[in-house]
Motif scaffolding. Structure first.
Motif, PDB file in Angstrom:
ATOM      1  N   ARG A  16      52.472  44.451 -36.038  1.00 65.65           N
ATOM      2  CA  ARG A  16      51.304  43.647 -36.754  1.00 65.65           C
ATOM      3  C   ARG A  16      51.166  43.065 -36.983  1.00 65.65           C
ATOM      4  O   ARG A  16      52.519  42.673 -37.836  1.00 65.65           O
ATOM      5  CB  ARG A  16      51.839  45.544 -37.926  1.00 65.65           C
ATOM      6  CG  ARG A  16      50.009  45.527 -37.767  1.00 65.65           C
ATOM      7  CD  ARG A  16      49.767  47.203 -38.605  1.00 65.65           C
ATOM      8  NE  ARG A  16      50.770  47.239 -39.623  1.00 65.65           N
ATOM      9  CZ  ARG A  16      50.361  47.177 -41.614  1.00 65.65           C
ATOM     10  NH1 ARG A  16      49.425  46.910 -41.085  1.00 65.65           N
ATOM     11  NH2 ARG A  16      51.042  47.016 -42.255  1.00 65.65           N
ATOM     12  N   ILE A  17      49.950  42.877 -37.277  1.00 68.25           N
ATOM     13  CA  ILE A  17      50.476  40.471 -38.102  1.00 68.25           C
ATOM     14  C   ILE A  17      49.773  41.778 -39.304  1.00 68.25           C
ATOM     15  O   ILE A  17      48.495  41.736 -39.756  1.00 68.25           O
ATOM     16  CB  ILE A  17      49.421  40.176 -37.048  1.00 68.25           C
ATOM     17  CG1 ILE A  17      49.486  39.375 -36.323  1.00 68.25           C
ATOM     18  CG2 ILE A  17      48.920  38.804 -38.218  1.00 68.25           C
ATOM     19  CD1 ILE A  17      49.246  38.784 -35.020  1.00 68.25           C
ATOM     20  N   LEU A  18      50.921  40.491 -40.559  1.00 65.92           N
ATOM     21  CA  LEU A  18      50.291  40.723 -41.932  1.00 65.92           C
ATOM     22  C   LEU A  18      49.458  39.983 -42.161  1.00 65.92           C
ATOM     23  O   LEU A  18      48.091  40.454 -43.306  1.00 65.92           O
ATOM     24  CB  LEU A  18      51.440  41.441 -42.642  1.00 65.92           C
ATOM     25  CG  LEU A  18      52.121  42.516 -42.186  1.00 65.92           C
ATOM     26  CD1 LEU A  18      53.668  43.133 -42.949  1.00 65.92           C
ATOM     27  CD2 LEU A  18      51.275  43.928 -42.635  1.00 65.92           C
ATOM     28  N   VAL A  19      49.821  38.726 -42.280  1.00 67.17           N
ATOM     29  CA  VAL A  19      49.323  37.095 -42.325  1.00 67.17           C
ATOM     30  C   VAL A  19      48.754  36.124 -41.942  1.00 67.17           C
ATOM     31  O   VAL A  19      49.928  36.582 -40.985  1.00 67.17           O
ATOM     32  CB  VAL A  19      50.045  37.185 -43.817  1.00 67.17           C
ATOM     33  CG1 VAL A  19      49.776  35.960 -44.562  1.00 67.17           C
ATOM     34  CG2 VAL A  19      50.280  37.805 -45.132  1.00 67.17           C
ATOM     35  N   GLU A  20      48.176  35.656 -41.868  1.00 67.33           N
ATOM     36  CA  GLU A  20      47.825  34.793 -40.738  1.00 67.33           C
ATOM     37  C   GLU A  20      47.234  33.430 -41.231  1.00 67.33           C
ATOM     38  O   GLU A  20      46.421  33.867 -41.756  1.00 67.33           O
ATOM     39  CB  GLU A  20      47.035  35.745 -39.528  1.00 67.33           C
ATOM     40  CG  GLU A  20      47.213  35.217 -38.192  1.00 67.33           C
ATOM     41  CD  GLU A  20      46.193  35.524 -36.364  1.00 67.33           C
ATOM     42  OE1 GLU A  20      45.525  35.848 -37.493  1.00 67.33           O
ATOM     43  OE2 GLU A  20      46.166  34.908 -36.192  1.00 67.33           O
ATOM     44  N   GLY A  21      48.036  32.475 -40.848  1.00 66.80           N
ATOM     45  CA  GLY A  21      47.717  30.890 -40.995  1.00 66.80           C
ATOM     46  C   GLY A  21      47.706  30.637 -42.376  1.00 66.80           C
ATOM     47  O   GLY A  21      46.620  30.305 -42.852  1.00 66.80           O
ATOM     48  N   LEU A  22      48.380  31.061 -43.048  1.00 63.63           N
ATOM     49  CA  LEU A  22      48.578  30.880 -44.890  1.00 63.63           C
ATOM     50  C   LEU A  22      49.291  29.933 -44.869  1.00 63.63           C
ATOM     51  O   LEU A  22      50.564  29.453 -44.969  1.00 63.63           O
ATOM     52  CB  LEU A  22      49.229  31.981 -45.347  1.00 63.63           C
ATOM     53  CG  LEU A  22      49.569  31.768 -46.999  1.00 63.63           C
ATOM     54  CD1 LEU A  22      47.947  32.112 -47.612  1.00 63.63           C
ATOM     55  CD2 LEU A  22      50.116  32.860 -47.479  1.00 63.63           C
ATOM     56  N   SER A  23      48.672  28.540 -45.422  1.00 68.85           N
ATOM     57  CA  SER A  23      49.436  27.452 -46.178  1.00 68.85           C
ATOM     58  C   SER A  23      49.523  27.705 -47.376  1.00 68.85           C
ATOM     59  O   SER A  23      48.390  27.583 -48.600  1.00 68.85           O
ATOM     60  CB  SER A  23      48.696  26.227 -45.421  1.00 68.85           C
ATOM     61  OG  SER A  23      48.760  26.561 -44.033  1.00 68.85           O
ATOM     62  N   ILE A  24      50.444  27.372 -48.164  1.00 66.54           N
ATOM     63  CA  ILE A  24      50.415  27.354 -49.403  1.00 66.54           C
ATOM     64  C   ILE A  24      51.926  26.101 -49.883  1.00 66.54           C
ATOM     65  O   ILE A  24      53.135  25.777 -49.625  1.00 66.54           O
ATOM     66  CB  ILE A  24      51.294  28.203 -50.131  1.00 66.54           C
ATOM     67  CG1 ILE A  24      50.695  29.607 -49.183  1.00 66.54           C
ATOM     68  CG2 ILE A  24      51.001  28.416 -51.951  1.00 66.54           C
ATOM     69  CD1 ILE A  24      51.568  30.791 -50.835  1.00 66.54           C
ATOM     70  N   ALA A  25      51.226  25.155 -51.136  1.00 60.75           N
ATOM     71  CA  ALA A  25      52.767  24.600 -51.643  1.00 60.75           C
ATOM     72  C   ALA A  25      52.367  24.033 -52.547  1.00 60.75           C
ATOM     73  O   ALA A  25      51.749  24.033 -53.403  1.00 60.75           O
ATOM     74  CB  ALA A  25      51.847  22.735 -51.085  1.00 60.75           C
ATOM     75  N   LEU A  26      53.655  23.975 -53.086  1.00 60.12           N
ATOM     76  CA  LEU A  26      53.521  24.401 -54.868  1.00 60.12           C
ATOM     77  C   LEU A  26      54.912  23.596 -55.632  1.00 60.12           C
ATOM     78  O   LEU A  26      56.055  23.579 -55.043  1.00 60.12           O
ATOM     79  CB  LEU A  26      54.771  26.284 -55.327  1.00 60.12           C
ATOM     80  CG  LEU A  26      53.748  27.502 -54.881  1.00 60.12           C
ATOM     81  CD1 LEU A  26      54.850  28.709 -55.220  1.00 60.12           C
ATOM     82  CD2 LEU A  26      52.561  27.469 -55.207  1.00 60.12           C
ATOM     83  N   GLU A  27      54.221  23.024 -56.297  1.00 64.10           N
ATOM     84  CA  GLU A  27      55.258  21.533 -57.180  1.00 64.10           C
ATOM     85  C   GLU A  27      55.166  22.955 -58.477  1.00 64.10           C
ATOM     86  O   GLU A  27      55.767  22.847 -58.568  1.00 64.10           O
ATOM     87  CB  GLU A  27      53.987  20.493 -57.383  1.00 64.10           C
ATOM     88  CG  GLU A  27      53.597  20.326 -56.208  1.00 64.10           C
ATOM     89  CD  GLU A  27      54.123  19.203 -55.235  1.00 64.10           C
ATOM     90  OE1 GLU A  27      55.248  18.631 -55.549  1.00 64.10           O
ATOM     91  OE2 GLU A  27      53.378  19.253 -54.043  1.00 64.10           O
ATOM     92  N   PRO A  28      56.284  21.741 -58.758  1.00 67.88           N
ATOM     93  CA  PRO A  28      56.839  22.208 -60.198  1.00 67.88           C
ATOM     94  C   PRO A  28      55.940  22.139 -61.223  1.00 67.88           C
ATOM     95  O   PRO A  28      54.651  22.074 -61.380  1.00 67.88           O
ATOM     96  CB  PRO A  28      58.031  20.803 -61.079  1.00 67.88           C
ATOM     97  CG  PRO A  28      58.296  20.559 -59.238  1.00 67.88           C
ATOM     98  CD  PRO A  28      57.572  20.620 -58.528  1.00 67.88           C
ATOM     99  N   GLY A  29      56.201  23.569 -61.688  1.00 66.14           N
ATOM    100  CA  GLY A  29      55.023  24.362 -62.913  1.00 66.14           C
ATOM    101  C   GLY A  29      54.358  24.914 -62.079  1.00 66.14           C
ATOM    102  O   GLY A  29      52.935  25.664 -63.165  1.00 66.14           O
TER     103      GLY A  29
END
Lengths: 183, 212
Positions: A16-29
């Motif tokens: 089963r595909i739960l999440v598809e094509g997700l992009s995230i970038a987290l900087e400090p804070g």
């Protein structure tokens, strides 16, 4: 320095595909709030960020992180303080226990703690780890109003100190300036 | 972290009763043989070395279930991975700790068993030397089997089916050393080293599969 980068990630469990094509970038804070109903893949996404689940497609790069999920990872038979000491040094353990108001429970065996106290111990392990990236799966589960407020303060302090946090929850949580990922 | 892990495993083995049970079981098996074959001193001392080895193999099965499953269930293995401790390293630490607890306990119990089976001093010395070497391989097998059966229902019975056939070389060379001395001990050491080198990776692969 970016603390967490998900690049076009697909998460699959079984077939089963739960999440598809997700992009995230987290900087400090920064903070990311993962929301959605039960069983939609919030926990899997957290485990993916922690490096415990390989992405089916895409890449994950994460700074050293601390994970709090449904499992406490503390030895049940030990007093709380000794159980936490397995994961961090003496000074940091004491500071984190004080931060989560667990001082008075130092000598109580982990198996005797209540649900809320166990959850606070779980968060104390995260605080004591000094990891720049916190991955919290349903961190408010079992916490009373005071402890939930305390959790908010700790997360804010962590972000102010240059850390980042990913919180997965089905309960509405106030997390200022957070990237919202709705699954 | 690895040092802390080994100390933790040792503490859990001693305080949780995880070592007492296999040792008592080992002695019970050794006691059953004189009852079964009768009080013939000459016969007992001839088969005694082999009896001790068979008893040691059976006793080595008992701790298998507590070696990996509890840590997988409580999230401790996940937390170690998050802290970038490699899983084979964790499994090697578990093997070391298991050996440090199990080997001395078993060797002490073998002294008592030797009395029950009327073993000579020479035979006893060979049995003890063999146990010291062979338990390294047994500990590695126990950890790998524990990881392979972690989270399965009926893990205990399955562990026996998996582990005992693989322990046969240890039994052959261990019991062989009782008669033939150092040549068999060297082969026993070789088998133990092979298991010690391979088992952590087998265990780590099993943990990876269990996580999916």
């Amino acid at each position: 320095m970016t603390l967490l980068v998900l690049d076009r990630v697909t998460v699959a469990r079984g077939r089963r595909i739960l999440v598809e094509g997700l992009s995230i970038a987290l900087e400090p804070g920064d903070a990311a709030l993962v929301t959605g109903p039960n069983g939609v893949g919030k926990s899997s996404l957290i485990r993916l960020c922690a490096g415990l689940l390989p992405p089916a497609v895409g890449t994950v790069e994460a700074a050293p992180c601390a994970l709090a999920d449904a499992r406490l990872a503390l030895d049940d038979e030990l007093p709380l303080e000794r159980a936490l000491r397995f994961w961090s040094g003496k000074a940091r353990t004491h500071e984190s226990m004080a931060a989560l108001r667990l001082d008075h429970l130092a000598a109580v065996p982990v198996r005797l703690l209540s649900t809320g106290q166990r959850q606070r111990a779980n968060l104390a392990r995260v605080v004591a780890s000094d990891a720049p990236l916190w991955l919290l799966d349903e961190p408010a589960n079992g916490l009373d109003a005071d402890s939930t407020a305390l959790l908010g303060e700790l997360v804010a302090a962590h972000r102010a100190g240059g850390g980042a946090v990913v919180i997965a929850t089905h309960i509405p949580v106030t997390l200022p300036n957070a990237v919202e990922v709705r699954l | 972290m690895i040092g802390a892990l080994i100390l933790r495993e040792l503490r859990r083995a001693w305080t949780g009763g995880g070592l007492i049970t296999p040792v008592v079981f080992f002695l019970l098996v050794a006691v059953l043989f004189p009852f079964a074959v009768g009080p013939d001193g000459a016969l007992l001392s001839r088969v005694g070395g082999g009896v001790i080895w068979a008893a040691a193999l059976l006793a080595a099965l008992l701790p298998v279930e507590r070696l990996v499953t509890p840590d997988l269930d409580s999230g401790i293995l996940d937390q170690l991975t998050v802290r970038r401790v490699s899983v084979p390293m964790v499994m090697l630490a578990k093997t070391a700790a298991h050996w440090l607890g199990f080997a001395p306990a078993l060797m002490a119990a073998a002294l008592i068993a030797a009395g029950l089976l009327d073993l000579s001093a020479v035979t006893l010395a060979r049995v003890e030397a063999g146990l010291a070497i062979g338990t390294v391989g047994l500990a590695a097998l126990a950890v790998a089997t524990g990881a392979l059966t972690a989270g399965l229902r009926g893990a205990g019975a399955l562990a026996g089916l998996l582990m005992l056939p693989l322990a046969v070389p240890l039994l052959i060379f261990g019991a062989g050393a009782v008669q033939q001395g150092t040549g068999a001990l060297k082969l026993l050491g070789a088998v133990s080293l092979l298991y010690l080198a391979g088992a952590p990776y087998v265990a780590a692969a099993a943990i990876g599969a269990a996580r999916d």
